[in-house]
Design a protein around this motif. Structure first.
Motif, PDB file in Angstrom:
ATOM      1  N   GLN B  86       0.821  -1.221   0.000  1.00 19.41           N
ATOM      2  CA  GLN B  86       0.000   0.000   0.000  1.00 19.41           C
ATOM      3  C   GLN B  86       0.856   1.272   0.000  1.00 19.41           C
ATOM      4  OE1 GLN B  86      -2.246   0.051   3.687  1.00 19.41           O
ATOM      5  NE2 GLN B  86      -0.465   0.695   4.860  1.00 19.41           N
ATOM      6  N   ALA B  87       2.148   1.141  -0.285  1.00 16.18           N
ATOM      7  CA  ALA B  87       3.024   2.326  -0.232  1.00 16.18           C
ATOM      8  C   ALA B  87       2.506   3.436  -1.139  1.00 16.18           C
ATOM      9  CB  ALA B  87       4.444   1.937  -0.632  1.00 16.18           C
ATOM     10  N   GLY B  88       2.504   4.639  -0.625  1.00 17.33           N
ATOM     11  CA  GLY B  88       2.109   5.796  -1.431  1.00 17.33           C
ATOM     12  C   GLY B  88       0.626   6.093  -1.409  1.00 17.33           C
ATOM     13  N   THR B  89      -0.164   5.282  -0.700  1.00 18.27           N
ATOM     14  CA  THR B  89      -1.608   5.535  -0.682  1.00 18.27           C
ATOM     15  C   THR B  89      -2.075   5.975   0.700  1.00 18.27           C
ATOM     16  OG1 THR B  89      -2.130   3.247  -0.113  1.00 18.27           O
ATOM     17  CG2 THR B  89      -2.034   3.788  -2.445  1.00 18.27           C
ATOM     18  N   ALA B  90      -3.218   6.627   0.706  1.00 16.48           N
ATOM     19  CA  ALA B  90      -3.962   6.906   1.942  1.00 16.48           C
ATOM     20  C   ALA B  90      -3.214   7.837   2.887  1.00 16.48           C
ATOM     21  CB  ALA B  90      -4.303   5.600   2.654  1.00 16.48           C
ATOM     22  N   LEU B  91      -2.266   8.591   2.350  1.00 15.94           N
ATOM     23  CA  LEU B  91      -1.461   9.447   3.225  1.00 15.94           C
ATOM     24  C   LEU B  91      -2.222  10.681   3.694  1.00 15.94           C
ATOM     25  CD1 LEU B  91       1.869   8.963   1.317  1.00 15.94           C
ATOM     26  CD2 LEU B  91       1.314   8.124   3.607  1.00 15.94           C
ATOM     27  N   ASP B  92      -3.384  10.918   3.101  1.00 16.38           N
ATOM     28  CA  ASP B  92      -4.190  12.051   3.554  1.00 16.38           C
ATOM     29  C   ASP B  92      -5.066  11.695   4.760  1.00 16.38           C
ATOM     30  OD1 ASP B  92      -3.186  13.620   1.453  1.00 16.38           O
ATOM     31  OD2 ASP B  92      -4.729  12.918   0.080  1.00 16.38           O
ATOM     32  N   LEU B  93      -5.065  10.405   5.151  1.00 18.86           N
ATOM     33  CA  LEU B  93      -5.950   9.979   6.247  1.00 18.86           C
ATOM     34  C   LEU B  93      -5.309  10.197   7.614  1.00 18.86           C
ATOM     35  CD1 LEU B  93      -7.222   6.541   4.858  1.00 18.86           C
ATOM     36  CD2 LEU B  93      -8.349   8.770   4.732  1.00 18.86           C
ATOM     37  N   TYR B 102      -6.805   0.724   6.038  1.00 19.08           N
ATOM     38  CA  TYR B 102      -5.767   0.275   5.103  1.00 19.08           C
ATOM     39  C   TYR B 102      -4.791  -0.742   5.713  1.00 19.08           C
ATOM     40  CZ  TYR B 102      -6.876   3.436   1.251  1.00 19.08           C
ATOM     41  OH  TYR B 102      -7.486   4.048   0.199  1.00 19.08           O
ATOM     42  N   VAL B 302      10.632  10.766   6.637  1.00 21.78           N
ATOM     43  CA  VAL B 302       9.477  10.902   5.735  1.00 21.78           C
ATOM     44  C   VAL B 302       8.199  10.506   6.474  1.00 21.78           C
ATOM     45  CG1 VAL B 302       8.379  10.101   3.611  1.00 21.78           C
ATOM     46  CG2 VAL B 302      10.843  10.556   3.631  1.00 21.78           C
ATOM     47  N   VAL B 305       6.473  12.868   9.069  1.00 29.13           N
ATOM     48  CA  VAL B 305       5.650  13.957   8.549  1.00 29.13           C
ATOM     49  C   VAL B 305       4.174  13.598   8.586  1.00 29.13           C
ATOM     50  CG1 VAL B 305       5.064  15.216   6.449  1.00 29.13           C
ATOM     51  CG2 VAL B 305       7.476  14.756   7.015  1.00 29.13           C
ATOM     52  N   PHE B 306       3.879  12.340   8.307  1.00 28.15           N
ATOM     53  CA  PHE B 306       2.486  11.958   8.109  1.00 28.15           C
ATOM     54  C   PHE B 306       1.812  11.460   9.393  1.00 28.15           C
ATOM     55  CE2 PHE B 306       4.447  11.833   3.958  1.00 28.15           C
ATOM     56  CZ  PHE B 306       3.529  12.532   3.209  1.00 28.15           C
ATOM     57  N   ASN B 309       3.382  13.858  14.229  1.00 24.66           N
ATOM     58  CA  ASN B 309       3.099  15.125  14.925  1.00 24.66           C
ATOM     59  C   ASN B 309       4.320  15.980  15.270  1.00 24.66           C
ATOM     60  OD1 ASN B 309       1.287  12.817  16.751  1.00 24.66           O
ATOM     61  ND2 ASN B 309       0.251  14.117  15.274  1.00 24.66           N
ATOM     62  N   PHE B 334       6.381   6.840   2.358  1.00 23.15           N
ATOM     63  CA  PHE B 334       6.000   6.274   1.060  1.00 23.15           C
ATOM     64  C   PHE B 334       7.175   5.731   0.276  1.00 23.15           C
ATOM     65  CE2 PHE B 334       6.389  10.932   0.639  1.00 23.15           C
ATOM     66  CZ  PHE B 334       7.400  11.032  -0.316  1.00 23.15           C
TER      67      PHE B 334
END
Lengths: 452, 452
Positions: B86-93, B102, B302, B305-306, B309, B334
């Motif tokens: 799932q790398a690169g997906t759903a990072l906005d969640l 996920y 990296v 960041v997501f 915090n 990612f």
């Protein structure tokens, strides 16, 4: 039935709005002889089968494989072309040393036209190979080398907007690298504009001259005034830097007792075709002036880390109605890739939202509602760039230029981790994980300009 | 004259200290049959010419071209192997949605050994192609699939340290994805350790079992206690997450009224071969406990960041004497590339130093003296990783393993912008601009494991 120059069949991703991406699954893309998307057909359209039957098998028909996808070509709103020679170096230095020990000496070397040829040709090819189809360039003070950059863009098929840089303020520019004097700076700028406008007549994809005061500190008032007048006279694009860093923001405030945006506006430098780089320190009233005048901001998220003392609040400035695109800012930004800058635009916005210092309590650490989504960062690199330049580029839509990149996700040495994913996830995997080798073809204005 | 298995001639870059990089210009690298750097010779050494004469032209001699350079293989201290899917997906969640919608469903799929084979083989190949020669992996709760990952590393030549993940706390883990019960979790961990230690006997480069409580929230006290005892009994590495985010840091404080580091230590989980991921919120006393026990921190710039915090204060924690290496943290991060993470380690440290919110005055915006230089970030990805794992890897030095990547800077489609640069600048250009395609060969323990 219309007579198209080329027809493509495949799946594309393009922005529908700032936050939404449309997936054009198995669409037909019908391109006119002058490189414009004349018509798009969904498989549900009545004419789809007839057009497919008409074109399939012909030399001007191209069916993408199951592993190939179309993205709009990326639009880079800020590149210092000569600095490509030093990209990736000296990033540990403070700005002053970086400029004086590295950047100005490198730019001065572009009086040598052979050196300019080597660096500029390599840069334009590299940007195309990274999927960048339109670029807004700062060249150097040298008229001949700046013209050469426009010619290289014309020849290699990239849509180039090129500025001969003006730096005539001997207070702020080194002796060995500046315009001879204000009158010469203006005269050479005018000659440059005329020559590039002539070159544009012979260039399918367009090459454009850009009025380019480096930034307020490097220019005299007389030069700034004259440049505003030249831009109006020849209806050119304008670019400069605006409120990039604590130092620049403070310098302009000291010199004019007003913010950079208002000072630039006084010289006629903010208008519909103006793009100002960085803008990290612009106030809300500055942003509103941008919105009123049609001035765009070039967000340079990688470069800002090294030389700008803070994060451009992209989400907030967008909400104030300002057009925003992305810039690599080679070589303040080390990467020639807008993929890297899409990723960093998301990252920077998340770091602004969350804050960075873990010794501060969570409620005081960051700035709420600052985050950009992946879709929004993609918008900046594509549709936002087109709006910023007031050109019909950056979307896969009728009446837009056929400026695209074709991505293959399943190469022997460049396989993205796709395991039965929905198209929405494949799009995100492309944005976060694609490398230049996944970019198999790049097209500008209906011409193939890169292939591997 | 010694009888070397292989001799290489070329220029290498390797860390001399945390902040200094040595350039081994035109050195000879003499490798033993078991893949160790037996001797290095500078062109100034007396024996240089004799060895060159002896080996040049033979099948086991390799002279690098003028565009090729040697770097140590990179060491990735934190990878969730199943999450590669799932790398690169759903990072906005938000984290909770990311985990429940996920990540946990993906990890649960590794009960299917065919799926595990497809994902793990692709991941190990991808990491090798990115120049990563040693990896500390979280697998899943499934013993068989975890063992398969160790076997794939063994077969493909990567030095893999693999953990079967323990998650037995039904309060914090979903019904469909956790250990059956505490006793089973410990029994399967012990069986896993024994099987991987047997596999290691047949593996030249080494594969090692790692005791792996996912993090304190997902484990019962009994499991944590039992895992500490297993690690001591079998002298294994240990990995977990420590003080990653506001939530995790707060959860552990609520449960034990102490910080994560001290809680882990109470269970015997901090020792010389322990590596704790993230550590963004560790206090100075936590860091001192790390330094005393020999516990290392895996900095994942990296991913932080997501989901974390805030920025890990790497420079400060290093100054407190803690061993630090880098982790990609696929797929919270990612990118499978430690090049990307070297760049982001520098970027995150600069953003911590400068601060992010431009509405705050410059003197209050950031945290002074936080920046990592390029050389320091390189150290973390190489020598720092070796120290963290207590293995003789990460440097090009006598008695270290021949784990290297050979970089070509002048490919047709992957040319770095080098125009008569000194070697110091070429090194920086490689770190900031190299892509996987520039990595032409990867060697682990004297064996070529990747070539293109």
């Amino acid at each position: 039935m219309a007579n198209y120059a080329q027809v493509f069949l495949g799946t594309a991703f393009t922005s529908k709005s700032f936050s939404e991406v449309t997936i054009l699954k198995d669409f037909l893309y019908c391109i006119s002889g002058d490189g414009i998307i004349e018509q798009l057909f969904s498989p549900l359209d009545e004419q789809y089968e007839a057009i497919l039957k008409e074109y399939e098998g012909k030399g001007n028909f191209r069916r993408l494989s199951n592993d190939e996808y179309i993205l709009p070509g990326f639009i880079d709103l800020h590149v210092h072309a000569p600095q490509w020679a030093q990209a990736g170096t000296a990033l540990d230095l403070p700005l002053e040393d970086w400029l004086n020990a590295y950047t100005f000496p490198v730019e001065a070397k572009f009086s040598d036209i052979d050196f300019a040829q080597a660096v500029y040709e390599d840069l334009v090819k590299t940007l195309l190979a990274n999927g960048t189809t339109t670029v807004l360039y700062f060249a150097t003070v040298h008229k001949q080398a700046s013209l050469l950059l426009a010619k290289i863009c014309s020849l290699l098929g990239q849509r180039g907007l090129v500025g001969k840089v003006v730096m005539d303020n001997d207070d702020q520019c080194p002796d060995y690298y500046r315009d001879a004097d204000t009158a010469t700076a203006l005269k050479e700028t005018e000659e440059f504009i005329i020559e590039v406008q002539q070159l544009n007549e012979q260039t399918k994809q367009g090459v454009y001259p850009v009025v380019t005061p480096r930034f307020i500190p490097s220019c005299t008032d007389e030069a700034l005034q004259g440049l505003g007048e030249l831009a109006a006279k020849y209806n050119t694009h304008i670019q400069s830097h605006c409120s990039e860093s604590d130092w620049q923001h403070g310098y302009v405030k000291d010199r004019y007792d007003k913010n950079d945006a208002f000072a630039l506006n006084d010289f006629g430098l903010l208008q519909e075709k103006s793009v100002m780089a960085h803008c990290n320190f612009i106030a809300d009233e500055d942003a509103k002036l941008f919105a009123e005048t049609g001035t765009a901001a070039a967000h340079c998220p990688v470069s800002n880390v090294f030389f700008s003392n803070g994060v451009f609040p992209a989400k907030h400035i967008h909400e104030l109605g300002v057009d925003i695109g992305l810039g690599t800012d080679v070589s303040g930004g080390f990467s020639p890739s807008l993929y890297d800058n899409i990723r960093q635009a998301v990252i920077a916005s998340r770091m602004l939202e969350e804050g960075v210092d873990t010794t501060i309590s969570a409620d005081k650490r960051g700035v709420d509602s600052s985050r950009l989504t992946t879709n929004e960062a993609f918008y900046l690199a594509t549709a936002g760039g087109g709006e910023s330049l007031s050109l019909p580029i950056g979307k896969i839509e009728e009446n837009y230029a056929w400026d695209v990149q074709i991505i293959n996700t399943n190469l022997q040495n460049g396989k993205l981790p796709i395991f039965n994913d929905p198209l929405e996830d494949i799009f995100q995997k492309i944005l976060y994980l694609a490398r230049p080798e996944n970019i198999r073809e790049v097209w500008v204005q209906g011409e193939k300009v890169h292939q591997r």
